[in-house]
Design a protein around this motif. Structure first.
Motif, PDB file in Angstrom:
ATOM      1  N   GLU A  78      -5.009   3.254   2.767  1.00  0.00           N
ATOM      2  CA  GLU A  78      -4.817   4.807   2.162  1.00  0.00           C
ATOM      3  C   GLU A  78      -6.060   5.247   1.543  1.00  0.00           C
ATOM      4  N   GLU A 123      -1.918   4.421  -4.526  1.00  0.00           N
ATOM      5  CA  GLU A 123      -0.578   4.728  -3.416  1.00  0.00           C
ATOM      6  C   GLU A 123      -0.575   4.559  -2.485  1.00  0.00           C
ATOM      7  N   GLU A 129       2.244   3.311   0.721  1.00  0.00           N
ATOM      8  CA  GLU A 129       3.439   3.436   2.098  1.00  0.00           C
ATOM      9  C   GLU A 129       3.241   2.684   2.917  1.00  0.00           C
ATOM     10  N   LEU A 130       4.262   1.501   2.899  1.00  0.00           N
ATOM     11  CA  LEU A 130       4.288   0.258   3.719  1.00  0.00           C
ATOM     12  C   LEU A 130       4.919  -0.006   4.251  1.00  0.00           C
ATOM     13  N   THR A 131       4.008   0.972   5.735  1.00  0.00           N
ATOM     14  CA  THR A 131       4.208   1.438   6.993  1.00  0.00           C
ATOM     15  C   THR A 131       4.075   0.000   7.684  1.00  0.00           C
ATOM     16  N   ASN A 152       0.658   0.376   7.959  1.00  0.00           N
ATOM     17  CA  ASN A 152      -0.290   0.228   6.878  1.00  0.00           C
ATOM     18  C   ASN A 152      -0.241  -1.245   6.793  1.00  0.00           C
ATOM     19  N   THR A 167       7.633  -7.089   2.164  1.00  0.00           N
ATOM     20  CA  THR A 167       7.878  -5.514   1.704  1.00  0.00           C
ATOM     21  C   THR A 167       8.276  -5.059   1.714  1.00  0.00           C
ATOM     22  N   SER A 168       8.343  -3.613   0.838  1.00  0.00           N
ATOM     23  CA  SER A 168       9.375  -2.987   0.352  1.00  0.00           C
ATOM     24  C   SER A 168       8.430  -1.310   1.118  1.00  0.00           C
ATOM     25  N   SER A 169       9.310  -0.232   0.640  1.00  0.00           N
ATOM     26  CA  SER A 169       8.989   0.882   1.242  1.00  0.00           C
ATOM     27  C   SER A 169       7.782   1.490   0.995  1.00  0.00           C
ATOM     28  N   VAL A 170       7.264   1.665  -0.501  1.00  0.00           N
ATOM     29  CA  VAL A 170       6.812   2.085  -1.182  1.00  0.00           C
ATOM     30  C   VAL A 170       6.185   1.190  -2.390  1.00  0.00           C
ATOM     31  N   ARG A 171       4.952   1.473  -2.781  1.00  0.00           N
ATOM     32  CA  ARG A 171       4.229   0.842  -4.223  1.00  0.00           C
ATOM     33  C   ARG A 171       3.269   2.060  -4.249  1.00  0.00           C
ATOM     34  N   ASP A 172       3.383   1.685  -5.933  1.00  0.00           N
ATOM     35  CA  ASP A 172       2.345   2.519  -6.484  1.00  0.00           C
ATOM     36  C   ASP A 172       2.631   1.745  -7.848  1.00  0.00           C
TER      37      ASP A 172
END
Length: 376
Positions: free
Chosen positions: A252, A296, A298-300, A303, A369-374
């Motif tokens: 991203e 940022e 988003e671990l879709t 991605n 993996t989880s849904s979002v990482r920042d």
């Protein structure tokens, strides 16, 4: 019954006294030996060999609390390596023991001139143990004489523990002892890899030791070195156990990085001789987990797929680049010669690296993996 008990008690006390006396004598014997714990070998401007023997000298006293151990480094300069030990013994009042020597270090200058000048000597020394580790020293000998490392005063013990740390070695270097070195110099293209120990010159960490890649030694002479990043891919190509992180671009934001920690590596290789060329195929199946993310992300599913493909491409590119670099030098540092001689004995002896083509088949899987990482 009372008399019998007294006799048994007296016999027990006499036995204990004899045991303690024997132990003291053995302990006192240790006080009259100088133990070599590491050796640094350099070469001076006059082509002399310069030995730095790090020793542990036991200074004992019968007074309680007066025992102490002292680190002493002896500098010996000789034309003939065989005279080094004799010269060392001439500087001490007690015998020298190599039985506990942990590490032998060679400066890069000495390594490029040829380790054979001293290596056969170490191999012949009866007290020199096969498990003694070998390194290339990247630093000033003055830092070896007066180390500033606060964790351990004895350099030999410190480096032996450092090289015994699986994660540090498999990420940034290799581990090799005298016996392994001697065996490898008769196999395949006769190339050995030795860890490079660098002494920090940074003001805040000056004098500290760290593993900084590997030096490549062919037939006793150092022919090149790999930095820490190259060493990672070098270990992958040789199926050495590898730990640590590999970075790839954030899908991203390509100005940011995503680090992935390698958890498991499955390796397979195959050689096939075709039209006078050797096709080398190496398959890597890597299980990883995301350890850090810049920016940022988003671990879709899309991605995650991009990260897996990007890492596989990074590994493939760097492995092929490293392979081509040493192929152009006509030096096999990847043990291909050994495998080739074994599979095609009628062609043994041919320098096959010149006619070798490498194909990489790399697949990466990201776990947990989880849904979002920042992260930043």
């Amino acid at each position: 019954m009372t008399t019998l008990k007294r006799i048994c008690a007296a016999f027990l006390m006499l036995s204990i006294s004899l045991l303690l006396l024997t132990s003291c004598l053995s302990y006192r014997d240790l006080d009259h030996v100088v133990f070599v714990t590491s050796i640094l070998i350099d070469k001076d401007e006059d082509d002399n060999m310069v030995f730095y023997f790090e020793t542990l000298n036991a200074i004992r006293s019968s007074s309680k609390g007066a025992n102490q151990e002292k680190r002493i480094v002896y500098k010996i300069t000789n034309k003939n390596a065989a005279d080094a030990i004799n010269s060392l013994e001439a500087r001490t009042s007690v015998p020298i023991s190599l039985a506990h020597n942990k590490v032998i270090l060679f400066t890069e200058k000495f390594s490029r001139s040829g380790l054979d000048l001293v290596f056969d000597l170490f191999d012949r020394w009866q007290e020199s143990v096969n498990r003694t580790l070998l390194c290339i020293y990247d630093g000033d000998p003055k830092d070896f004489i007066k180390p500033t490392n606060q964790e351990e005063n004895m350099t030999g013990l410190y480096l032996y523990s450092m090289l015994g740390n699986k994660k540090s070695v498999t990420s940034y270097g290799v581990k090799i002892n005298i016996k392994e070195f001697m065996n490898q110099k008769y196999i395949g293209d006769k190339v050995n890899s030795l860890p490079i120990i660098t002494v920090s010159k940074d003001e805040d960490t000056k004098g500290q030791y760290y593993i900084n890649g590997v030096g490549l030694v062919k037939e006793y002479k150092m022919v090149g070195r790999l930095d820490k990043e190259q060493t990672y891919y070098f270990n992958l190509l040789l199926n050495n156990q590898v730990d640590g992180n590999i970075n790839t671009a954030n899908p991203e934001d390509e100005t940011k990085l995503v680090s992935m920690l390698l958890l498991k590596n499955n390796y397979d290789s195959d050689l096939e001789l075709e039209n006078n060329d050797l096709n080398v195929t190496i398959k890597l199946r890597l299980n990883t987990v995301i350890s850090s993310i810049q920016g940022e992300l988003e671990l879709t599913k899309a991605n995650i797929g991009k990260l897996q493909d990007s890492m596989a491409e990074t590994i493939e590119e760097n492995c092929l680049k490293l392979f081509q670099e040493w192929k152009d030098k006509k030096i096999d540092v990847f043990d291909i010669q050994e495998k080739f001689d074994r599979k095609y004995p009628s062609e043994a002896g041919r320098n096959i690296i010149e006619d070798s083509k490498l194909r990489m088949d790399v697949q990466v899987e990201i776990n947990g993996t989880s849904s979002v990482r920042d992260a930043e």
